[in-house]
Design a protein around this motif. Structure first.
Motif, PDB file in Angstrom:
ATOM      1  N   UNK A   1       5.528  31.923  -7.197  1.00  0.00           N
ATOM      2  CA  UNK A   1       6.181  32.140  -8.490  1.00  0.00           C
ATOM      3  C   UNK A   1       7.373  33.064  -8.289  1.00  0.00           C
ATOM      4  N   UNK A   2       8.329  32.982  -9.209  1.00  0.00           N
ATOM      5  CA  UNK A   2       9.518  33.815  -9.066  1.00  0.00           C
ATOM      6  C   UNK A   2      10.086  34.184 -10.430  1.00  0.00           C
ATOM      7  N   UNK A   3      10.852  35.265 -10.434  1.00  0.00           N
ATOM      8  CA  UNK A   3      11.736  35.577 -11.546  1.00  0.00           C
ATOM      9  C   UNK A   3      13.090  35.945 -10.953  1.00  0.00           C
ATOM     10  N   UNK A   4      14.025  36.334 -11.788  1.00  0.00           N
ATOM     11  CA  UNK A   4      15.392  36.588 -11.339  1.00  0.00           C
ATOM     12  C   UNK A   4      15.813  38.015 -11.638  1.00  0.00           C
ATOM     13  N   UNK A   5      16.530  38.624 -10.710  1.00  0.00           N
ATOM     14  CA  UNK A   5      17.257  39.864 -11.011  1.00  0.00           C
ATOM     15  C   UNK A   5      18.738  39.485 -11.076  1.00  0.00           C
TER      16      UNK A   5
ATOM     17  N   UNK B   1      16.615  35.544  -6.594  1.00  0.00           N
ATOM     18  CA  UNK B   1      15.261  35.194  -7.024  1.00  0.00           C
ATOM     19  C   UNK B   1      14.272  36.075  -6.272  1.00  0.00           C
ATOM     20  N   UNK B   2      13.265  36.562  -6.991  1.00  0.00           N
ATOM     21  CA  UNK B   2      12.232  37.404  -6.382  1.00  0.00           C
ATOM     22  C   UNK B   2      10.934  36.598  -6.367  1.00  0.00           C
ATOM     23  N   UNK B   3      10.529  36.176  -5.189  1.00  0.00           N
ATOM     24  CA  UNK B   3       9.397  35.256  -5.038  1.00  0.00           C
ATOM     25  C   UNK B   3       8.152  36.011  -4.599  1.00  0.00           C
ATOM     26  N   UNK B   4       7.012  35.625  -5.164  1.00  0.00           N
ATOM     27  CA  UNK B   4       5.768  36.319  -4.848  1.00  0.00           C
ATOM     28  C   UNK B   4       4.578  35.378  -4.974  1.00  0.00           C
ATOM     29  N   UNK B   5       3.593  35.563  -4.115  1.00  0.00           N
ATOM     30  CA  UNK B   5       2.340  34.825  -4.250  1.00  0.00           C
ATOM     31  C   UNK B   5       1.422  35.519  -5.252  1.00  0.00           C
TER      32      UNK B   5
END
Length: 333
Positions: free
Chosen positions: A215-219, A232-236
């Motif tokens: 999943x990701x969100x944006x800065x 994009x900041x991606x993380x499990x």
């Protein structure tokens, strides 16, 4: 008139801002926060970087906050022309106030529970009443995921789960750089009581868009009326802050449609219009899973440090130096 940077020596922010100024042959008067109190700037163009604190105990946050607010108020009356005025930086620092202003102006945001919640029992009562069983808890005044806790409740099964980077150690609530998963109900409730005692906002845990199985969100760094930089900041896991060993991804690699990109830009522009004295902000944007509709998570009036930029083009700070030098030359703010 000249350019003034108030910050801390030896930090990435200071180093790369001064590097950008040097490459542009623009002199900068650097002032350490430790000696900034009571100074007068007589029309200089001033950038205020955040001070850092050595303690990782979140219970000391109120003392740090009071010190920071004092510094901001002293700077407000120092006669400078600000990249971002101290009063606006403080308005964004207050997560609840910032989100309320955005909501009043019909800016799409992640949903905030309006109840005043001070402990784990109240939190779970509110969640059950609203039938919202997944939330984020965030101290009102914090940054860098300090104290942020993602919490899920399964009321019919009596189970709960939490993800957080903070831990209770004796009388301290310690912020770490490692996200951990908790499943012990008693341990989770003690942690929630501690985080909520700081004064916190509670928000619905919205499912985020995903890429490459994460999943990701944006800065977004928005400055001077345009989108300057996006990562994009991606993380499990549910918390995407990059300092928690999450993965940055170039915005272009997401392959988003022109329609979605335009919606992101329009959203950020509308959010910035709610704070007309701001020239720059770091804006965290969530894209809804499936629809990719963008929503503002939060905004930061000092959120311009992007390693993915400074180690390459250093575009963000170069643009700031150019703007500040032009204002100094014009002499009219």
């Amino acid at each position: 008139m000249g350019i003034v940077l108030i910050g801390e020596p030896g930090t990435r922010r200071t180093e790369y801002f001064l590097r950008a100024a040097g490459e542009l042959h623009k002199p900068v008067w650097f002032v350490d926060w430790q000696t900034a109190g009571g100074m007068e700037f007589h029309g200089d163009v001033v950038k205020l970087d955040p001070p850092s604190y050595k303690s990782s105990d979140l219970f000391q946050m109120k003392d740090h906050l009071a010190s920071f607010q004092k510094l901001m108020k002293q700077s407000e009356g120092a006669g400078g022309i600000f990249l971002n005025p101290p009063s606006e930086i403080l308005r964004l620092l207050d997560k609840r106030q910032c989100k309320e202003i955005l909501m009043e102006n019909q800016v799409p945001v992640t949903e905030m529970l309006e109840d005043k919640i001070e402990n784990a029992e109240q939190l779970m009562e509110s969640m059950k009443h609203r039938r919202i069983y997944s939330v984020f808890i965030k101290p009102v005044y914090s940054s860098g995921a300090a104290g942020v806790t993602a919490f899920r409740l399964a009321p019919g099964q009596g189970r709960m789960m939490a993800y957080t980077s903070c831990i209770l150690q004796g009388e301290e609530l310690v912020n770490t750089k490692k996200l951990r998963r908790m499943e012990n109900a008693q341990e989770i409730c003690r942690l929630l009581d501690a985080v909520l005692s700081l004064g916190a906002v509670v928000e619905r845990w919205h499912p985020k868009a995903s890429f490459g199985g994460k999943s990701y969100d944006l800065r977004v760094v928005w400055q001077f009326g345009r989108c300057e930089f996006v990562v994009a900041r991606c993380s499990s896991g549910p918390v995407t802050n990059l300092h928690l060993n999450n993965s940055p991804l170039a915005f272009s690699d997401l392959g988003l449609s022109e329609k979605v990109i335009c919606e992101i830009n329009a959203l950020c522009e509308k959010a910035m219009s709610c704070f007309p004295e701001l020239r720059m902000a770091g804006i965290d944007v969530l894209l809804e899973q499936g629809s990719l509709k963008p929503k503002i998570i939060e905004m930061n009036g000092q959120g311009d440090l992007m390693y993915q930029d400074i180690f390459y083009e250093n575009r963000i700070y170069r643009r700031q130096v150019e703007w500040m030098a032009q204002r100094a030359a014009d002499g009219d703010g």
